[in-house]
Design a protein around this motif. Structure first.
Motif, short mmCIF file in Angstrom:
data_model
loop_
_atom_site.label_atom_id
_atom_site.label_comp_id
_atom_site.label_asym_id
_atom_site.label_seq_id
_atom_site.Cartn_x
_atom_site.Cartn_y
_atom_site.Cartn_z
N VAL A 1 0.55 -1.52 -0.20
CA VAL A 1 -0.04 -0.06 0.02
C VAL A 1 0.33 1.67 -0.07
N CYS A 2 2.24 1.44 -0.19
CA CYS A 2 2.68 2.29 0.01
C CYS A 2 3.09 2.77 -1.21
N PRO A 3 3.01 4.52 -1.28
CA PRO A 3 3.58 5.28 -2.38
C PRO A 3 4.01 4.45 -2.95
N GLN A 4 4.37 4.11 -3.79
CA GLN A 4 6.65 3.39 -4.03
C GLN A 4 6.64 4.98 -4.67
N GLU A 5 6.10 5.07 -5.60
CA GLU A 5 6.39 6.28 -6.50
C GLU A 5 6.90 7.66 -6.75
N ILE A 6 6.48 8.00 -5.52
CA ILE A 6 6.54 8.76 -4.70
C ILE A 6 7.93 8.81 -3.78
N GLN A 7 8.28 7.75 -3.30
CA GLN A 7 8.83 7.61 -2.13
C GLN A 7 10.27 6.35 -2.67
N CYS A 8 10.53 5.02 -2.26
CA CYS A 8 11.61 5.03 -2.45
C CYS A 8 11.99 4.99 -3.91
N GLU A 9 10.75 3.93 -4.64
CA GLU A 9 10.94 3.64 -6.60
C GLU A 9 11.47 5.70 -6.30
N GLY A 10 10.65 6.94 -6.32
CA GLY A 10 10.73 7.76 -6.96
C GLY A 10 12.06 8.47 -6.74
N ASN A 11 12.84 7.73 -5.75
CA ASN A 11 14.08 8.22 -5.86
C ASN A 11 15.55 7.56 -6.41
N CYS A 12 14.80 6.77 -6.55
CA CYS A 12 15.70 4.52 -7.76
C CYS A 12 16.39 5.76 -8.78
N LEU A 13 18.34 5.10 -8.71
CA LEU A 13 18.38 6.45 -9.73
C LEU A 13 18.63 5.23 -10.87
N LEU A 14 17.97 4.89 -11.01
CA LEU A 14 17.56 3.89 -12.44
C LEU A 14 16.11 4.72 -13.29
N GLY A 15 15.21 4.93 -12.65
CA GLY A 15 13.84 5.32 -12.75
C GLY A 15 14.55 6.92 -13.46
N ARG A 16 16.05 7.42 -13.50
CA ARG A 16 15.87 8.38 -14.55
C ARG A 16 15.76 8.32 -15.48
N LYS A 17 16.38 7.57 -16.74
CA LYS A 17 16.64 6.84 -17.81
C LYS A 17 15.44 5.81 -18.33
N GLY A 18 15.69 4.89 -17.09
CA GLY A 18 14.70 3.66 -17.09
C GLY A 18 13.83 3.70 -16.39
N GLU A 19 13.24 2.81 -16.19
CA GLU A 19 12.24 1.94 -15.37
C GLU A 19 12.89 2.15 -13.28
N ALA A 20 12.71 2.48 -12.02
CA ALA A 20 12.87 2.36 -10.85
C ALA A 20 13.06 0.47 -11.03
N VAL A 21 13.92 0.36 -9.86
CA VAL A 21 13.88 -0.75 -9.48
C VAL A 21 12.42 -1.31 -8.85
N ALA A 22 12.39 -2.22 -8.47
CA ALA A 22 10.74 -2.90 -7.98
C ALA A 22 10.50 -3.20 -6.63
N ILE A 23 11.35 -1.32 -5.65
CA ILE A 23 11.24 -2.60 -4.48
C ILE A 23 10.15 -2.70 -3.67
N GLY A 24 8.93 -1.65 -4.18
CA GLY A 24 7.84 -2.42 -3.05
C GLY A 24 7.34 -3.55 -3.18
#
Lengths: 465, 277
Positions: free
Chosen positions: A92-115
């Motif tokens: 239930v966490c909004p990962q896209e604005i928390q951990c995954e939103g900060n993931c370096l991979l997310g800058r160019k592609g897709e963030a790691v699916a931390i949740g």
């Protein structure tokens, strides 16, 4: 680099048209192979930005490294160091604005699916039970009463029991879990998971009493008289907001709190197997654009609605719901009536709802929240036909407990005033956190507040106020 | 678990009294407040206003009419059995002003809720005239207790099988005509409270009614118990259960109480079938 070649592992899910008619969980969870592959994408940053994005600062690269190595037991141990409810947060966490939103991979592609990985580790542990519970410090003889049993209270209970204090949880409803049980639907968070997390706390020595309404059955001052050394208030917001427009008391207009409590806590979707009924609307309108609105809309579909419309006065970009929920709801066939505001409810001679008169809106200048303010388009009134309307426009502060505690300072909206870093209130020995301080927010923010309060309570019990 | 320590049947078995062990609630409860009761795991949460509390014994008492599945499940509980959940005390206690001239009007099982209020008023030095009524003699409850709690008691039955033939409102009208009434308390079926309130409004006598709308949590969280009072929406559970009868929109309340009639009937029918096994 090799890591970029591996795509983000898609979460297996029930097909939309199947799941839209059942209450089973929508995402099915990663297989071990998927989890290892996904964990292998993590760059293991030296200064991980993801951890800073987590309100309870889970060592994310640390637990992901263990998953990548197939050491699932170590992975869950690593998460438990900071987060006592990983099976819940992974869902239930909004990962896209928390951990995954900060993931370096997310800058160019897709963030790691931390949740998804957090969920995997927690579910794996729940199935295998190989990990030992964290050890408890020497008993201090100090007693803490925790009021409410939602995410912030469960976090406080967990942290303080490990520090050797006695912890008693008081829940007003007949089942523990707070919003995790009455608010979030089964298809998003199976209730067995919440039950398992609470049972885990009880196994560590936390005592739990349901059916106790603090403020009525017992007051905060009486808890101190009974020998508690500290009290934590984690009672949630719990006062439904209505539109205050004509016709709101027609039969068929429900607060989302009522609708979801009937469906989730009372399991009314099983009626008449269980005794609590729930209105099964054929054409349903849900007012609002947050997670609660999405949960209500998707519940209505599962209860057999022909059409469910989401009536929201701003545009899609402003919707506060978690992205995955909006996406899931849309796949399941939710009709979006955006930039549209209800003006009045329409009813028949039996006092039953038949529709909602709405007016079209357009976006004007940004308001205090930074979102563009919706403005009415004159003469654009139209009717959304419906036999059930669910009002999901937010919650206010429930005054039941605070009114019975006159020396507890509140802000002008009735929320408890508490120090942001410690959760300390203006009343000696009393801490507060979660929605009763911040107003309706997320599970993880409530847990973050609980963590800080637990640290502060421990300090007080050790050194004094 | 909340064990039943005493059980009585009244009105030919259609009305049941349960005295329940709940020490913490008994210690706090005041006249006019209510409980939420749930029989078992799959049960509904049912609000009932307390008829009696005994802080020394640690018990609370409810008196209810068997009208649907949930009250049917309650009826099947015997002494020594337990409710899975009892929550309370909920709602605002009755505001009692000492030394007033009060008329207490009760109909059906409303008499059970009225009794502690009448007694409390009499103890506070009020002159309490009570008027209680039922459809017939067999359905009348708590006559003796009401006699003790009142300075003067009038009994009416619709069919004239006991006491005076007619509605409670007829006796009330005579009392209002005679004058000197400071306050009326009316508790019973919604139509009765509505007609009492309409009558007392003509005479300008403040009137308090106790409502029992549909609710789930009883703590102000669900908003299912919305009632319109003086043009404003109030929550029956936390603002009530007692309200100014002259301000309550009774017609809306009647419609809202019918919200689940269909489901309630279905549930009750299934329950009756199970009961025959």
């Amino acid at each position: 680099m090799a890591v970029e070649k591996t795509p983000r592992q898609a979460m297996p899910e029930q097909p939309p048209l199947v799941r839209a008619r059942n209450f089973e969980e929508v995402p099915l969870g990663y297989t071990a192979e998927q989890a290892v592959a996904e964990a292998g994408r993590c760059l293991q940053c030296k200064n991980p930005a993801c951890v800073q994005g987590c309100p309870v600062n889970v060592d994310i690269p640390g637990f992901i490294k263990h998953i990548a190595a197939g050491e699932f037991d170590k992975a869950i141990g690593k998460i438990w160091e900071r987060n006592s409810l990983p099976a819940v947060c992974g869902r239930v966490c909004p990962q896209e604005i928390q951990c995954e939103g900060n993931c370096l991979l997310g800058r160019k592609g897709e963030a790691v699916a931390i949740g998804n990985l957090e969920r995997f580790a927690a579910d794996w542990e729940r199935r295998h039970h190989v990990c030992e519970l964290p050890s408890r410090d020497v008993a201090t003889g100090k007693r803490v009463a925790v009021v409410g049993s939602g995410p912030s209270s469960l976090t406080v209970a967990n942290d303080l029991i490990l520090k050797g204090h006695e912890v008693s949880l008081y829940e007003a409803f007949h089942k523990p879990g707070g919003v995790l049980v009455y608010g979030i639907p089964e298809f998003r968070l199976p209730k067995d998971i919440v039950g398992a997390e609470v049972a885990c706390l009880q196994a560590q020595g936390v005592s739990l009493e349901c059916d106790v309404v603090v403020g009525r059955t017992v007051t905060v001052d009486e808890l101190f008289e009974q020998g508690f050394n500290a009290v934590y208030l984690g009672v949630g917001a719990g006062l439904p907001k209505f539109m205050n427009i004509p016709g709101e008391n027609l039969v068929g207009v429900l607060s989302a709190n009522e609708y979801l409590t009937r469906a989730n806590l009372m399991k009314a979707y099983l009626f008449p197997e269980v005794d609590t009924p729930i209105p099964r609307g054929k054409r349903v309108a849900v007012l609002g654009g947050g997670n609660v609105a999405m949960d209500s809309a998707r519940t209505a579909m599962r209860l057999g609605a022909d059409k469910v419309s989401l009536v929201y006065r701003r545009s899609r970009e402003e919707m506060p719901a978690r992205k995955a929920e909006i996406h899931h709801a849309e796949e399941e066939g939710l009709d979006f009536q955006l930039l549209c505001n209800p003006v009045r409810y329409l009813g028949d001679d039996k006092g039953r709802l038949t529709g909602i008169e709405c007016i079209r809106m357009e976006l004007g200048e940004p308001d205090a929240s930074g979102r563009r303010r919706p403005v009415e388009v004159p003469g654009s009134e139209f009717t959304v036909e419906c036999d059930l309307a669910i009002v999901a426009i937010g919650s206010g502060a429930n005054p039941l407990l605070t009114r019975s505690t006159p020396d507890l300072p509140l802000n002008k909206w009735g929320y408890v005033t508490a120090n942001t870093d410690t959760g300390k209130t203006g009343k000696k020995g009393v801490w507060a956190g979660g929605d009763i301080v911040t107003g309706a927010a997320t599970v993880i923010l409530a847990m973050g507040a609980g963590r800080k309060a637990a640290d502060s309570i421990h300090e007080y019990l050790t050194w004094g106020w | 678990m909340f064990t039943i320590v005493n059980r009585e049947e009244m009105a030919g078995g259609t009305v049941i009294l349960n005295e329940i062990e709940a020490p913490r609630i008994a210690a706090k409860a005041r006249p006019g407040q209510f409980l939420i009761l749930k029989a078992n795991e799959n049960g509904e949460r049912i609000p009932l206003t307390m008829a009696e509390t005994d802080p020394e014994k640690g018990t609370v008492t409810v008196i209810y009419m068997v009208v649907g599945k949930s009250t049917e499940l309650f009826r099947r509980l015997g002494v020594g059995d337990a409710y899975q959940d009892v929550i309370g005390p909920l709602g605002q206690p009755t505001h009692i002003e000492p030394g007033k001239n009060v008329v207490c009007v009760g109909g059906g099982t409303g008499v059970a809720v009225l009794h502690p209020i009448a007694r409390g008023m009499k103890q506070a030095g009020c002159d309490v005239t009570s008027i209680i009524g039922s459809r017939n003699k067999d359905l009348l409850i708590l006559e003796d207790k009401m006699r003790l709690a009142s300075t003067d008691l009038h009994v009416c039955t619709d069919d004239g099988s006991y006491g005076r033939k007619g509605f409670v409102t007829e006796v009330l009208k005579e009392k209002l005509e005679a004058g000197g009434v400071d306050q009326v308390v009316a508790i019973g079926p919604v139509p009765m409270m509505k007609f009492v309130s309409l009558m007392t409004k003509e005479y300008g006598v403040p009137t308090m009614v106790s409502l029992n709308p549909i609710m789930i949590d009883g703590t102000g969280m669900c908003g299912g118990c919305r009632v319109t009072v003086g043009g404003e929406t109030k929550f029956g559970c936390v603002d009530g259960p007692e309200f100014d009868g002259h301000q309550v929109d009774f017609d809306e309340l009647i419609l809202r109480l019918r919200a689940y009639t269909e489901q309630e009937r279905c549930s009750h029918e299934l329950c009756k079938c199970e009961g025959r096994h």
